[in-house]
Structures are given as C-alpha cells and as structure tokens.
Design a protein around this motif. Structure first.
Motif, mmCIF file in Angstrom:
data_model
loop_
_atom_site.group_PDB
_atom_site.id
_atom_site.type_symbol
_atom_site.label_atom_id
_atom_site.label_comp_id
_atom_site.label_asym_id
_atom_site.label_seq_id
_atom_site.Cartn_x
_atom_site.Cartn_y
_atom_site.Cartn_z
ATOM 1 N N HIS A 1 1.239 -1.068 0.103
ATOM 2 C CA HIS A 1 -0.060 -0.142 -0.207
ATOM 3 C C HIS A 1 0.661 1.655 -0.222
ATOM 4 N N THR A 2 0.647 1.875 -0.626
ATOM 5 C CA THR A 2 1.508 3.260 -1.268
ATOM 6 C C THR A 2 0.729 4.738 -0.364
ATOM 7 N N ALA A 3 -0.262 4.345 0.929
ATOM 8 C CA ALA A 3 -0.535 5.229 1.867
ATOM 9 C C ALA A 3 -1.428 6.353 1.231
ATOM 10 N N GLY A 4 -1.176 6.352 -0.247
ATOM 11 C CA GLY A 4 -1.588 7.269 -1.185
ATOM 12 C C GLY A 4 -0.878 8.448 -0.467
ATOM 13 N N GLN A 5 0.675 8.422 -1.213
ATOM 14 C CA GLN A 5 1.270 9.635 -1.113
ATOM 15 C C GLN A 5 2.243 9.412 -2.481
ATOM 16 N N ARG A 6 2.287 10.222 -3.147
ATOM 17 C CA ARG A 6 3.083 10.344 -3.544
ATOM 18 C C ARG A 6 4.226 9.868 -3.952
ATOM 19 N N GLU A 7 4.812 10.593 -2.792
ATOM 20 C CA GLU A 7 6.732 9.755 -2.512
ATOM 21 C C GLU A 7 6.326 8.685 -2.727
ATOM 22 N N LYS A 8 5.415 7.289 -2.320
ATOM 23 C CA LYS A 8 5.753 5.415 -1.976
ATOM 24 C C LYS A 8 4.928 5.462 -2.747
ATOM 25 N N GLU A 9 3.774 6.004 -3.752
ATOM 26 C CA GLU A 9 3.872 5.712 -5.924
ATOM 27 C C GLU A 9 5.299 6.325 -6.083
ATOM 28 N N LEU A 10 6.199 6.500 -6.383
ATOM 29 C CA LEU A 10 7.202 6.698 -6.501
ATOM 30 C C LEU A 10 8.101 5.447 -6.539
ATOM 31 N N LEU A 11 8.049 5.575 -5.176
ATOM 32 C CA LEU A 11 9.117 4.652 -5.095
ATOM 33 C C LEU A 11 8.346 3.288 -5.651
ATOM 34 N N VAL A 12 7.781 2.951 -5.417
ATOM 35 C CA VAL A 12 7.239 0.969 -5.790
ATOM 36 C C VAL A 12 7.318 1.617 -7.435
ATOM 37 N N CYS A 13 6.860 2.478 -7.687
ATOM 38 C CA CYS A 13 7.450 3.113 -9.392
ATOM 39 C C CYS A 13 8.140 2.734 -10.035
ATOM 40 N N GLN A 14 8.887 2.699 -9.184
ATOM 41 C CA GLN A 14 10.342 2.648 -9.977
ATOM 42 C C GLN A 14 11.515 1.897 -9.847
ATOM 43 N N GLY A 15 10.621 1.014 -9.029
ATOM 44 C CA GLY A 15 11.176 -0.457 -8.604
ATOM 45 C C GLY A 15 11.531 -0.699 -7.851
ATOM 46 N N PHE A 16 11.345 -0.401 -6.107
ATOM 47 C CA PHE A 16 11.466 -0.411 -4.945
ATOM 48 C C PHE A 16 11.039 -2.003 -4.853
ATOM 49 N N ARG A 17 11.864 -2.841 -4.197
ATOM 50 C CA ARG A 17 11.926 -3.835 -4.036
ATOM 51 C C ARG A 17 12.094 -4.882 -5.222
ATOM 52 N N SER A 18 12.544 -4.564 -6.079
ATOM 53 C CA SER A 18 12.423 -5.110 -7.814
ATOM 54 C C SER A 18 13.296 -6.993 -7.345
ATOM 55 N N HIS A 19 14.020 -6.510 -6.504
ATOM 56 C CA HIS A 19 14.206 -8.336 -6.278
ATOM 57 C C HIS A 19 13.675 -8.924 -5.913
ATOM 58 N N VAL A 20 12.249 -9.215 -5.975
ATOM 59 C CA VAL A 20 11.521 -9.673 -5.450
ATOM 60 C C VAL A 20 10.694 -9.704 -6.378
ATOM 61 N N ILE A 21 9.831 -9.352 -6.854
ATOM 62 C CA ILE A 21 8.937 -8.990 -7.629
ATOM 63 C C ILE A 21 9.447 -9.123 -9.479
ATOM 64 N N ASP A 22 8.110 -9.937 -9.653
ATOM 65 C CA ASP A 22 8.536 -9.979 -11.703
ATOM 66 C C ASP A 22 7.799 -8.676 -12.128
ATOM 67 N N GLY A 23 6.632 -8.222 -11.513
ATOM 68 C CA GLY A 23 6.223 -7.619 -11.862
ATOM 69 C C GLY A 23 5.249 -6.780 -11.261
ATOM 70 N N LEU A 24 4.783 -4.923 -11.579
ATOM 71 C CA LEU A 24 3.855 -4.743 -10.718
ATOM 72 C C LEU A 24 2.528 -4.220 -11.502
ATOM 73 N N ILE A 25 1.344 -3.948 -10.316
ATOM 74 C CA ILE A 25 0.138 -3.389 -11.514
ATOM 75 C C ILE A 25 -0.291 -2.296 -9.681
ATOM 76 N N LEU A 26 0.066 -1.480 -10.350
ATOM 77 C CA LEU A 26 0.044 -0.078 -9.654
ATOM 78 C C LEU A 26 -1.499 0.708 -9.832
ATOM 79 N N SER A 27 -2.474 1.018 -8.681
ATOM 80 C CA SER A 27 -3.021 2.122 -8.557
ATOM 81 C C SER A 27 -2.617 3.532 -7.879
ATOM 82 N N PRO A 28 -2.275 4.070 -9.154
ATOM 83 C CA PRO A 28 -2.315 5.231 -8.307
ATOM 84 C C PRO A 28 -2.714 6.459 -8.354
ATOM 85 N N ILE A 29 -2.689 7.589 -7.457
ATOM 86 C CA ILE A 29 -3.126 8.592 -7.173
ATOM 87 C C ILE A 29 -2.672 9.724 -7.687
#
Lengths: 349, 349
Positions: free
Chosen positions: A97-125
């Motif tokens: 969860h991004t807590a509706g924060q722009r900062e966290k949306e950017l973080l997941v979008c930029q691949g934070f945790r990408s060492h353990v995930i193959d792909g991302l589905i993101l619902s941005p605000i």
C-alpha cells in the motif's frame, strides 16, 4: 505423494514435454490436449513445484499489487480478485500500500523491492504522466484506476465518465434536479477534474439542467469521514440537494450518516448513489444504490496484461481495455417526493 | 541526492560505525547518540539502501502477513498497522490471504514462498497444534488470533474471554437477559468452543442467568451474510432475544440488517454488540457498540517478536503477550425498554 511430470505424462498418455507445456500455460497446446492433461493432473493430485519453476526462469513467481490503502474495501475486494487471477497463471501476489502518498507511489513505480517481484500492478492517485515517462525500472507495469495517462503502459479502467453519467441519469429519471457531487479531487493535481465529476457535468447538461457548481463538494480524501464532513458542509451552507452522487461508496456511507444525524431520511429527503459496490453497501439499514465495476474483469485483464508482458510481448501500443460496469439500484434511491405545502410556499419567514 | 553514511557521520560528528549502528537499529546505542544521528539523517535526507543491506545479511527484507481474508476490514486495518510497525524495523510486508482454507494455512506455514520472505505472521483459523508441531520450516513464525495452541511459537492475542465478558456484562447492566450469541464455530474444529462463546457463558452464569444454548447460533463463516442468516434463523424459530452479542462486527452488521428488514428497531427492540471495532461500525445509521482490540499494539508486538526471532533470539519460552482492548459504547445498545402491555399480557391468541 511425490507425483512427477512423468507420472502425469504416463497417465495422460502424452509426452512429458506436452505436460510441461500445459503446466507452463504455453499457448500452442490444443484445448483437447489441455483437458486431457488437466484430467490426469487432477486425478493424480500433481502439484508443480512453482518456486523451482519460476527460479529456473530467473523469476520469483511474485507480482506486486500496490493500492492506495488496505482500509478501502474496494481495494481489498479487488486484491482478492487479483490473487485469484494471478493463481491461474501460477503467480502469487504481494499486496503493497502506498498510503495515498506520491512519494510511495514513486518508490514502488521505480522498482523498490524489484529483487523479489517480477512485475507490478499499480493503482496510482498522485503520479503524473511525466513520472511514468521518467521510469527507468524495466519490470513490467500495468496501471489501474481512473487517472488518465499518456504513457506507454497498459491501463485497465472502466469507462468512468459513462458510469457516472448512468448514475446521474438514474437520479434525473427519478425526478431529482438538485444533485450534489461529493468527492472532487483537491487542487494538488494538474488534471482539470476527474472523470466521475465530468460525467456528472455532462449528464446534467445533456438533460437540460445547468450543473450547479455550488453543489460540488471537494473532499480531502476518499474515506467515510470525508463524506460525512462534505455532507455536513453542504447542509451547513443551507444547501439541501434532492440527491447526492458520491465519488465512492465510502464517501456515500459517510454522507448517509450525516443525513441521518441531521434527522433527514434516505431516500425520502435525499437520495444517495455511490460508486464501487463494496459489500457493506448491501447491508446498511438503507442499502446503497451504486455503480458496480466488474472487479473480476479488472483483475483478470490486469493480470493477463502483466503476464503477457512478462512473457516478452513488446508494448507496441499500450492497451486500454474497458472492463464493464453496471448500475445496481437499491433502497437509497427512489422517485422524488412531491413538494410539501411548506416547500411549495417557500421557506418560512 | 546520493547522501552517504559518511556524510551523515560528518554532519553528526560521529564515526561511520555509530551511524551504521543507529541505521541498523542495534541496541547498544545511547538514546542521546541515536537522536543526534537521527537529526543528521533527517537534515540530509539520508535514505539507507535497504535492499542492499538486507541482502548482505542473506535476507530479503520482507515479512509476510497471512490473514484469512482481505475482505474482512478487521484484517485490512490490522495489515495497515503491521505495515507501519514493520517499516520502523526497515521491513516491508507481503500480505497474503489463506481464504480461510486449512490447505492454504498449511502451505504458508510450511514455508511456501520462503525464498522471498524472512519471517511470517499468521492468523490461522483451521490449523491445529499438531500441524504447528509438525512444521519443519525454520523461518520465524508468530501467531495471531483467538485460537489457542500448545506450540513453541510466540502468539499475540487479546484476552478474548475477558473481552467477551465485558460485552455481555454491558448488556446485562442495561437490563437485558435474553442475550443471543451469533458466530459459534462449526464442528470441524476439535476445540470445544471458542473463547468469545466461553466469555458469553461465563458472564451470564456469573450474573445468575443460566446460559440459554438455544440462543447460540452457529454460523458457517465470519461474514455479513452469515450474520444476516443467523439472525433470520433465530427470529424464524420464534426466538426474540433482548440483545445480540456477535462474534465480530461483520456478523453484527448482517444481523442488524435482518433486524431492520423484519421491522424491528435497534436498540429499542434488540440491542447489538459486535467485536473488532472496524471503521464502518462508526458510520451506520445506527452506530455499533463493540469491543475494540488495540490493533496497533497487536501489530507492534507481532512485528517486534518476529524481528527479535530474526535477530536470533532463541525461543526459550514462547511469548503470550496480551494487547489491550476496550468496550466502545455507541447507539446500538441502550437500556432495555419496559415491557409493553401486550408483551406483559403474553402474545395475542
């Protein structure tokens, strides 16, 4: 115990390669062959070693779903559907969860945790098109939600303008004219206004009713407390709408609570329509009329898109499929009550 | 941009080792030194490279939280708290759901996905002590929830018997005597009965009221539809309790919907108490009296336990801390209405 690919192949009378193709969901297997292998799999209780299989491909077998908040039942219900859809492709889902924060949306979008995930589905605000264009992370990304982007990513969203117009048309057909909108975005976005508000404007105008912007209440967030406060501010200003169209069911729920607290009735005094069809809307003292997005279809389309990108399908043209939606009419809307004598005579002096 | 440990050390006037100790949450740093380093971190906007740090330790930096269902707001709210608590230890959280299936609980318990998680917080429904004793996976495990286990794992749960007794005592103090219980477990468990039902029995007995087992309705699940069906079956049998104590807020919500549909009022005809204090209980047309478990404390204790086990603290004695809870009184409970003449005279013939 210990059923192998070979056991399945023998039972089905096919080659191990064919079983492997079925288990790996490759496309070039006939439906008949697939059914035959699946039957052997079911009979023997074969369970592929997913972890090993994904790791051989250099993958973790995990996709992430990043939503603004766990506490919004819409996202909780959608997450359940995504988990089911991903399981059909042998993927498991990490919910973030991004807590509706722009900062966290950017973080997941930029691949934070990408060492353990193959792909991302993101619902941005809060993300903007520029943020997406600046993305350097190469893991596939699929977008959800009503924000519109000019970016080379698949984006799964219902037709929000059409859905909002149906909600407003329903209220107009019941005789309502003064229809409030609760939940407009705050001014932090450069987007002019979101799609559901546009639908409200368009449908009113199309019905010959001038959209009364004084009936639009801007909320800070998307929660019940925001809806309660928005409704209170409307009534405190002396506005008394015939009906309310809320951005989502949570805002609608908060508004209904305020209406009840003020001694008004639903739908007698004020009709209410929500958006999302979360389960609780079916269980209140007054059940809620709402727009039901096809959550299964949204989840399926998102996972299918991601899996195809993971398989290497290049993004020639980003996809914009439109999963369905429908208006679900419940107790919170009814034909407008005829004007009472006092109302017809105007307010008392 | 590119702030390093060294930059922080220079700004704070301490050694790089000290900064590293603070960033890694080691215990042997004085609070004063910690504050000094933290100030430099905040001023410079230093962000440790978490991924690299965890990977150096042979970890992924991810813990899993496995809950029975996303759709239950209690777990969604708890998940939010766990994410916050884990962030304080630089861990991120993978939220998993077991769909309330024994098979899936066994799977996560046995280390499915353990290549990407460092430890697991699990809220089981169906697992038995034997299942936990048979666990071979070595990643730390912390249990949540009201099931009781004789197994060497930390287990975080509020005192469910005491909480249930408070709920029932509240109803008794208001003059209610015929108090139904909705939500008993089905017979699939070998456990005699769960703790909240035991609390109902104990408090009634302690107040000199013989627990009337015909007022206990066994539900299949934990959802709103289960509560609605349970309440309907009670009323269909001709039972008309003064009050209802529900296993959780969702069951309470379903029961309230049925009560309303039957033309009865809350709390006038039937008072209702729930359990969990999910947000929607504060927003219904009739707000719900409920037991509020301290979700922040549950999350914090669970994450702290897990992090300590991850740091290598041996499980000499499994911990059983008791996070707090409190009764929150709202509109759904009120003193019992005096008997109406018709009631005093018995049912009409």
């Amino acid at each position: 115990m210990g059923v192998s690919l070979k056991d399945v192949a023998q039972r089905a009378g096919v080659s191990i390669k064919t079983v492997s193709n079925v288990v790996n969901n490759y496309q070039h297997v006939t439906p008949k062959m697939r059914a035959r292998v699946q039957q052997a799999i079911d009979e023997l209780g074969y369970r592929p070693n997913l972890t090993a299989r994904h790791l051989r491909k250099g993958r973790t077998g995990i996709i992430a779903l990043a939503v603004p908040e766990f506490g919004n039942p819409y996202f909780a219900e959608l997450a359940g559907e995504v988990v089911d859809a991903a399981a059909r492709h042998d993927y498991t889902v990490l919910v973030d969860h991004t807590a509706g924060q722009r900062e966290k949306e950017l973080l997941v979008c930029q691949g934070f945790r990408s060492h353990v995930i193959d792909g991302l589905i993101l619902s941005p605000i809060h993300l903007e098109t520029e943020d997406l264009m600046a993305r350097t992370e190469t893991a596939p990304l699929v977008l959800l939600g009503e924000r519109e982007y000019e970016a080379p990513y698949d984006h799964i969203a219902i037709d929000n303008v059409a859905a909002a117009r149906e909600a407003v048309a329903h209220l107009i057909a019941l005789g309502h004219r003064r229809i409030a909108f609760l939940g407009s975005r705050t001014g932090r976005e450069r987007q002019p206004a979101h799609l559901r508000l546009r639908g409200w404007r368009e449908e009113l105008a199309a019905s010959g009713i001038a959209p009364d912007e004084s009936l639009v209440v801007v909320t800070d967030g998307y929660g019940r407390e925001d809806g309660a406060a928005a409704m209170a501010s409307l009534l405190d200003r002396g506005e008394r709408p015939d009906a309310v169209f809320a951005y989502n069911d949570m805002i609608a729920t908060g508004a209904m609570r305020t209406i009840t607290e003020r001694g008004l009735t639903i739908p007698g005094d004020i009709a209410v329509v929500g958006f999302d069809d979360i389960e609780e809307s079916r269980y209140g003292a007054t059940t809620l009329t709402t727009i039901a997005p096809d959550k299964s279809a949204i989840a399926r389309l998102a996972v299918d898109s991601l899996v195809e990108r993971l398989a290497g399908t290049p993004v020639a043209e980003p996809r914009r499929p439109r999963p369905g939606h429908r208006l679900v009419v419940r107790e919170s809307t009814a034909p407008r009550a005829p004007a009472t004598p006092s109302e017809a005579a105007g307010p008392p002096r």
